[in-house]
Design an enzyme around this catalytic site. Structure first.
Site, PDB file in Angstrom:
ATOM      1  N   CYS A 121      51.231 -67.027 -36.026  1.00 60.25           N
ATOM      2  CA  CYS A 121      51.666 -66.327 -37.272  1.00 60.25           C
ATOM      3  C   CYS A 121      52.496 -67.285 -38.123  1.00 60.25           C
ATOM      4  CB  CYS A 121      52.334 -64.904 -35.734  1.00 60.25           C
ATOM      5  SG  CYS A 121      53.616 -65.367 -35.199  1.00 60.25           S
ATOM      6  N   ARG A 181      48.533 -73.960 -25.480  1.00 55.74           N
ATOM      7  CA  ARG A 181      49.114 -74.116 -24.643  1.00 55.74           C
ATOM      8  C   ARG A 181      49.002 -74.846 -23.971  1.00 55.74           C
ATOM      9  NH1 ARG A 181      52.136 -68.546 -24.961  1.00 55.74           N
ATOM     10  NH2 ARG A 181      52.717 -68.203 -27.033  1.00 55.74           N
ATOM     11  N   GLU A 195      50.034 -74.873 -20.077  1.00 54.80           N
ATOM     12  CA  GLU A 195      50.753 -74.440 -19.088  1.00 54.80           C
ATOM     13  C   GLU A 195      50.992 -75.139 -18.691  1.00 54.80           C
ATOM     14  OE1 GLU A 195      51.198 -71.530 -19.686  1.00 54.80           O
ATOM     15  OE2 GLU A 195      50.486 -70.438 -21.622  1.00 54.80           O
ATOM     16  N   ARG A 221      45.057 -67.313 -18.085  1.00 49.76           N
ATOM     17  CA  ARG A 221      45.810 -68.381 -18.266  1.00 49.76           C
ATOM     18  C   ARG A 221      45.503 -69.830 -18.020  1.00 49.76           C
ATOM     19  NH1 ARG A 221      51.377 -68.173 -19.054  1.00 49.76           N
ATOM     20  NH2 ARG A 221      51.120 -66.559 -17.100  1.00 49.76           N
ATOM     21  N   GLU A 235      46.477 -61.902 -33.567  1.00 46.10           N
ATOM     22  CA  GLU A 235      47.484 -61.909 -33.938  1.00 46.10           C
ATOM     23  C   GLU A 235      47.977 -60.852 -35.076  1.00 46.10           C
ATOM     24  OE1 GLU A 235      50.126 -63.575 -32.582  1.00 46.10           O
ATOM     25  OE2 GLU A 235      51.511 -63.508 -33.637  1.00 46.10           O
ATOM     26  N   ASP A 285      56.177 -55.842 -24.445  1.00 43.69           N
ATOM     27  CA  ASP A 285      55.323 -55.864 -23.343  1.00 43.69           C
ATOM     28  C   ASP A 285      53.755 -55.746 -22.756  1.00 43.69           C
ATOM     29  OD1 ASP A 285      55.729 -59.210 -23.830  1.00 43.69           O
ATOM     30  OD2 ASP A 285      55.941 -59.099 -21.519  1.00 43.69           O
ATOM     31  N   GLU A 305      49.871 -59.404 -17.689  1.00 45.38           N
ATOM     32  CA  GLU A 305      51.199 -59.099 -19.564  1.00 45.38           C
ATOM     33  C   GLU A 305      49.027 -59.766 -20.531  1.00 45.38           C
ATOM     34  OE1 GLU A 305      54.126 -61.415 -21.323  1.00 45.38           O
ATOM     35  OE2 GLU A 305      52.878 -61.119 -24.097  1.00 45.38           O
ATOM     36  N   ASN A 343      51.254 -57.916 -26.318  1.00 49.82           N
ATOM     37  CA  ASN A 343      52.741 -57.875 -27.313  1.00 49.82           C
ATOM     38  C   ASN A 343      53.713 -57.480 -28.297  1.00 49.82           C
ATOM     39  OD1 ASN A 343      53.502 -60.182 -28.323  1.00 49.82           O
ATOM     40  ND2 ASN A 343      54.326 -60.716 -26.808  1.00 49.82           N
ATOM     41  N   CYS A 361      55.199 -58.900 -34.970  1.00 44.72           N
ATOM     42  CA  CYS A 361      54.418 -59.517 -34.624  1.00 44.72           C
ATOM     43  C   CYS A 361      53.218 -59.001 -33.245  1.00 44.72           C
ATOM     44  CB  CYS A 361      54.138 -60.636 -35.344  1.00 44.72           C
ATOM     45  SG  CYS A 361      54.632 -61.542 -33.163  1.00 44.72           S
ATOM     46  N   ARG A 373      42.664 -62.592 -22.081  1.00 44.57           N
ATOM     47  CA  ARG A 373      42.872 -61.420 -20.664  1.00 44.57           C
ATOM     48  C   ARG A 373      42.899 -60.266 -20.786  1.00 44.57           C
ATOM     49  NH1 ARG A 373      49.478 -63.549 -20.083  1.00 44.57           N
ATOM     50  NH2 ARG A 373      48.749 -65.790 -20.129  1.00 44.57           N
TER      51      ARG A 373
HETATM   52  P1  ATP Z   1      52.707 -65.466 -20.262  1.00 44.98           P
HETATM   53  O1  ATP Z   1      54.260 -64.703 -19.821  1.00 44.98           O
HETATM   54  O2  ATP Z   1      52.300 -63.974 -19.588  1.00 44.98           O
HETATM   55  O3  ATP Z   1      53.419 -66.705 -20.259  1.00 44.98           O
HETATM   56  P2  ATP Z   1      53.510 -65.281 -22.853  1.00 44.98           P
HETATM   57  O4  ATP Z   1      54.733 -64.562 -23.668  1.00 44.98           O
HETATM   58  O5  ATP Z   1      53.852 -66.479 -23.265  1.00 44.98           O
HETATM   59  O6  ATP Z   1      52.385 -64.723 -21.934  1.00 44.98           O
HETATM   60  P3  ATP Z   1      52.811 -64.553 -26.426  1.00 44.98           P
HETATM   61  O7  ATP Z   1      53.687 -66.171 -26.416  1.00 44.98           O
HETATM   62  O8  ATP Z   1      53.677 -63.543 -26.427  1.00 44.98           O
HETATM   63  O9  ATP Z   1      52.818 -65.000 -24.145  1.00 44.98           O
HETATM   64  O10 ATP Z   1      51.036 -64.520 -25.901  1.00 44.98           O
HETATM   65  C1  ATP Z   1      51.267 -62.977 -26.985  1.00 44.98           C
HETATM   66  C2  ATP Z   1      49.774 -63.206 -25.424  1.00 44.98           C
HETATM   67  O11 ATP Z   1      49.098 -63.979 -25.986  1.00 44.98           O
HETATM   68  C3  ATP Z   1      49.962 -62.775 -24.771  1.00 44.98           C
HETATM   69  O12 ATP Z   1      50.181 -61.713 -23.830  1.00 44.98           O
HETATM   70  C4  ATP Z   1      49.053 -63.127 -24.010  1.00 44.98           C
HETATM   71  O13 ATP Z   1      47.767 -62.075 -23.895  1.00 44.98           O
HETATM   72  C5  ATP Z   1      48.593 -64.467 -24.868  1.00 44.98           C
HETATM   73  N1  ATP Z   1      48.603 -65.625 -24.095  1.00 44.98           N
HETATM   74  C6  ATP Z   1      50.088 -66.174 -23.909  1.00 44.98           C
HETATM   75  N2  ATP Z   1      49.296 -67.500 -23.448  1.00 44.98           N
HETATM   76  C7  ATP Z   1      47.589 -67.733 -22.700  1.00 44.98           C
HETATM   77  C8  ATP Z   1      47.316 -68.445 -22.540  1.00 44.98           C
HETATM   78  N3  ATP Z   1      47.848 -69.037 -21.414  1.00 44.98           N
HETATM   79  N4  ATP Z   1      46.539 -68.161 -21.775  1.00 44.98           N
HETATM   80  C9  ATP Z   1      45.441 -66.757 -22.278  1.00 44.98           C
HETATM   81  N5  ATP Z   1      46.267 -66.020 -23.446  1.00 44.98           N
HETATM   82  C10 ATP Z   1      48.018 -66.377 -22.720  1.00 44.98           C
HETATM   83 ZN    ZN Z   2      53.661 -64.180 -33.171  1.00 48.24          ZN
HETATM   84 MG    MG Z   3      53.635 -68.200 -21.565  1.00 45.66          MG
END
Ligand code: ATP
Ligand code: ZN
Ligand code: MG
Length: 530
Positions: A304, A334, A336, A345, A353, A417, A436, A439, A465, A472
């Site tokens: 965003c 990301r 991870e 993940r 978004e 969430d 998750e 959100n 946002c 997921r």
């Molecule tokens: P988590 O706590 O599970 O790492 P997050 O809080 O980092 O999630 P946000 O930054 O809020 O996630 O991102 C919004 C959405 O993007 C998440 O709800 C999820 O659907 C998706 N998302 C985030 N990180 C990943 C990832 N590494 N792989 C797949 N989808 C993801």
């Molecule tokens: Zn955002």
């Molecule tokens: Mg995360």
């Protein structure tokens, strides 16, 4: 807070005997300037002693509530005004040997910028600063430094738990016993719908894309579009400056993916490397690095960010508010690390978004509309077991100081969430069995303030946002309802029957295993009967 330090003033010429009287008068003025706006010089600031040598004037000052960097600037401005008449100009100032004394024993003693040393004793912390040049005094680095100490302190005190998690609502139990207990990540890979490309990255074949798109399209047509959000296309590579403004560069730097441009466009300058690759068929990253500029970008992180950038510095009036957009034009990235798993993940994922901007009540109202639509989407359209939780950090930065978030108020900035039960990870009673998937956040002025997004009559503007991670949602959907469309909800079956599935990839050696090939055959047959 108490401060003391030496302000070194460089004058445009030597101070002579003849100037002394004027100088003494000027210093009285400085005294007045330092106390201005305060009840006493002790509360504001005062000159303890001074001396001069040649063209350098040194003032030892002490301050109370007036920060010493501000006091130094007051010294400069006052001297400029009163010495001007004697044709003595002020070339510049510098703050030396500054000592800041703060209440409480600040528990951090890391290497902070501008800090010479930190000493703690008897409930107080003494921060000795390196000398601050005039531009540092103006910026103001000291203010930022004190805020940083505050934040670090809060994090040390409350940081053990990353956030509050408070259940808002949960669906009724729908699958007892579960319809499916397999791991969809494994089925999708085994049946060859996806193939691992690199760590945390997959290639989604047309059949997998078909399923991901079904999730996304359903979400758009049931949730996003009816609420009046319009599609935009956001860039996916961001200059570092964007991350500085959003705060991500400080808060989540450990999980961002950075990129570099080549140092030159001149291909001949790469010759040594390209020859090496020709001969050895190897591309050594450390060699390549020598041909690249330092990383100046990071790849789409929250998705965003460009929205705030777009409205940055703009004035909006009532007729343009609220602004409601969404972007689904490309992936997010990301790192991870050890958390990577299957499709759920990953390093590269796809997200719708949704972003909005408006006055606080508009932002809350939009969030509420979305919340209701999400609930319907999870509960009726996809008909899944879900729960929604209010998550806020244990502390947040409020007008410059870290404050503890004591209780939650759903109409204040914070995040909801959405989690779906994934039976393959365990019974629904276990925390780890929930994934998750998305959100919704209200940010307050977190972004409108640094990007200077303003209302033409000075009203407060907020943003919100919401991220819908396609991978997921698909994994969680399949985890609850399995791969047999007979067990899928009517809305999805309708969608699929209007959009027949593509033929799967089949090669003599793909999918890899016999079981996988059978799985794929069964899956295609099932999809065909929708
Ligand atoms: P988590 O706590 O599970 O790492 P997050 O809080 O980092 O999630 P946000 O930054 O809020 O996630 O991102 C919004 C959405 O993007 C998440 O709800 C999820 O659907 C998706 N998302 C985030 N990180 C990943 C990832 N590494 N792989 C797949 N989808 C993801
Ligand atoms: Zn955002
Ligand atoms: Mg995360």
């Amino acid at each position: 807070m108490k401060c003391r330090g030496t302000v070194r003033v460089e004058l445009s010429r030597d101070v002579t005997r003849d100037d002394l009287e004027a100088l003494e008068k000027a210093l009285k003025e400085v005294g007045l300037a330092l106390a201005k706006g305060f009840r006493s010089p002790e509360e504001g600031g005062r000159v303890v002693s001074w001396e001069h040598a040649g063209r350098v004037l040194s003032l030892n000052i002490e301050t109370g509530r007036l920060r010493i960097d501000e006091a130094s600037m007051r010294v400069k401005n006052s001297l400029e005004a009163s010495l001007g008449a004697r044709r003595i100009g002020v070339r510049g100032i510098r703050l030396e040997d500054a000592l800041v004394e703060v209440e409480g024993e600040v528990r951090v003693d890391t290497k902070l910028p501008y800090v010479e040393s930190i000493e703690k004793s008897q409930g107080r912390t003494l921060i000795r600063l390196k000398s601050l040049e005039e531009r540092d005094l103006k910026r103001p680095v000291l203010l930022k430094l004190l805020r940083l100490l505050d934040e670090k302190e809060a994090r040390a005190r409350w940081g053990g738990k990353a956030e509050h998690w408070q259940l808002l609502k949960r669906s009724r139990i729908k699958f007892d016993p579960p319809l499916f207990t397999g791991d969809p990540n494994k089925v999708l890979e085994e049946a060859g719908l996806v193939k691992r490309f690199s760590i945390g990255q997959w290639l989604y074949t047309p059949l997998a894309t078909y399923l991901l798109n079904a999730m996304r399209e359903l979400f758009l047509s049931e949730v996003v579009l009816p609420l009046g959000f319009r599609e935009a296309i956001f860039p996916k590579m961001y200059p570092l400056e964007i991350g500085l403004k959003t705060g991500h560069l400080r808060g989540t730097i450990n999980s961002m993916v950075f990129c570099s441009l080549p140092k030159t466009y001149e291909i001949s300058e790469f010759e040594e490397l390209t020859d090496y690759m020709y001969v050895t068929d190897e591309a050594p990253p450390e060699e390549l690095a020598r041909y690249l500029r330092h990383p100046e970008y990071f790849l789409c992180y929250a998705q965003c960010e460009p929205f705030y950038w777009f409205f940055g510095g703009e004035l909006l009036d009532d007729s343009s508010l609220p602004v409601k957009w969404f972007d689904r034009s490309g992936p997010s990235f990301r790192w991870e690390s050890g958390g990577l798993y299957g499709l759920e993940r990953v390093i590269e994922f796809h997200r719708v978004e949704v972003v909005w901007l408006g006055k606080p009540e508009q932002v809350v109202e939009t969030r509420n509309e979305l919340l209701r639509a999400y609930e319907r989407f999870m509960d009726e359209i996809l008909d899944l077991e879900w729960r929604a939780a209010w998550v806020t950090p244990w502390y947040y930065e409020q007008s410059g100081a870290a404050e503890r978030v004591e209780e939650f108020d759903i109409d204040k900035p914070g995040t909801i969430d959405f989690e779906l039960w994934v039976p393959y990870r365990g019974p629904r009673e276990e925390q780890k069995a929930w994934l998750e998937v998305g959100n919704i956040s209200i940010h307050g002025t977190k972004f409108t303030s640094p990007f200077r997004i303003r209302h033409n009559r000075g009203e407060t503007l907020w943003t919100g946002c919401s991220g819908f991670g396609a991978q997921r949602w698909l994994v969680a959907f399949l985890a609850q309802r399995g791969f047999d469309p007979d067990n899928w909800p009517p809305a999805l079956r309708d969608f699929l029957s209007r959009n027949p599935p593509p033929e799967p990839v089949s090669a003599v050696t793909y999918p890899k295993t016999q079981a996988g090939r059978e799985e794929l055959r069964r899956l295609v047959e099932l999809l065909k009967k929708v």
